[in-house]
Motif scaffolding. Structure first.
Motif: not given
Length: 202
Positions: A141-148, A152-171
């Motif tokens: 499901h999880l392919l990649r993760l990066w930090r853009p 200093p006070d932010q937690w921000r992550t860019l992710g690349l995911w594999s899912a069947r559809d929006d509902a699958d990704l949401s779960a």
């Protein structure tokens, strides 16, 4: 270093179809050369408006100067505007994971820790998040993760995911221990004909 590049192409008015076809062919050839040289890692198409040419690209370069040389070498650059986001490694990045589903998604995850949360609680959830990330990577499901870039006070992550559809990704997202603190934006991606990963899968 890796970079996410949001590329929008505007074909000049009255450009002949033959010229457009020639530019596409030259762009495809150059993309293959850049992939072979290790600079072009991935290409995707986000949802498009009618008549829009837009591409997301994942590039590798030593620095911003080399990246600009790479982008400038692409034939469509004369019609294109590029928005570059530099990416740094994320400690939970499972680089090299194969997807378990046909659709890929980019996600922007902004995490806000509620005021007054004890540091021990924050540390516990971060540790659980790392464990869950490894599990999701193992499941494809999880392919990649990066930090853009962030403040200093932010937690921000860019992710690349594999899912069947929006509902699958949401779960999948809801299974993350930090989901309750997360503001999430997801972008479904479709196949780009010049994506180097298509050759890898062939």
């Amino acid at each position: 270093m890796e970079y996410l590049v949001d590329m929008t192409t505007q074909v000049p008015a009255r450009t002949s179809p033959e010229t457009v076809d020639d530019m596409r062919a030259r762009e495809s050839k150059r993309a293959a050369e850049l992939a072979a040289a290790g600079h072009l890692l991935r290409l995707w198409r986000p949802p498009l408006a009618p008549g829009q040419w837009r591409t997301f690209g994942l590039f590798a370069a030593q620095d911003a100067v080399q990246l600009e040389m790479v982008l400038a070498s692409m034939p469509l650059r004369i019609w294109r505007t590029d928005l570059v986001t530099p990416l740094t490694p994320h400690p939970n990045d499972p680089h090299g994971t194969r997807g378990c589903a046909p659709t890929e998604f980019l996600t922007w995850m902004n995490i806000t820790v509620p005021a007054g949360t004890p540091s021990l609680r924050v540390g516990e959830l971060k540790d659980r998040e790392a464990v869950r990330a490894r599990e999701l990577a193992g499941e494809g499901h999880l392919l990649r993760l990066w930090r853009p870039p962030t403040r200093p006070d932010q937690w921000r992550t860019l992710g690349l995911w594999s899912a069947r559809d929006d509902a699958d990704l949401s779960a999948t997202m809801k299974s993350l221990p930090l989901h309750g603190w997360m503001d999430l934006e997801s972008i479904p991606l479709s196949v780009h004909p010049n994506d180097p990963a298509q050759e890898d899968r062939a």
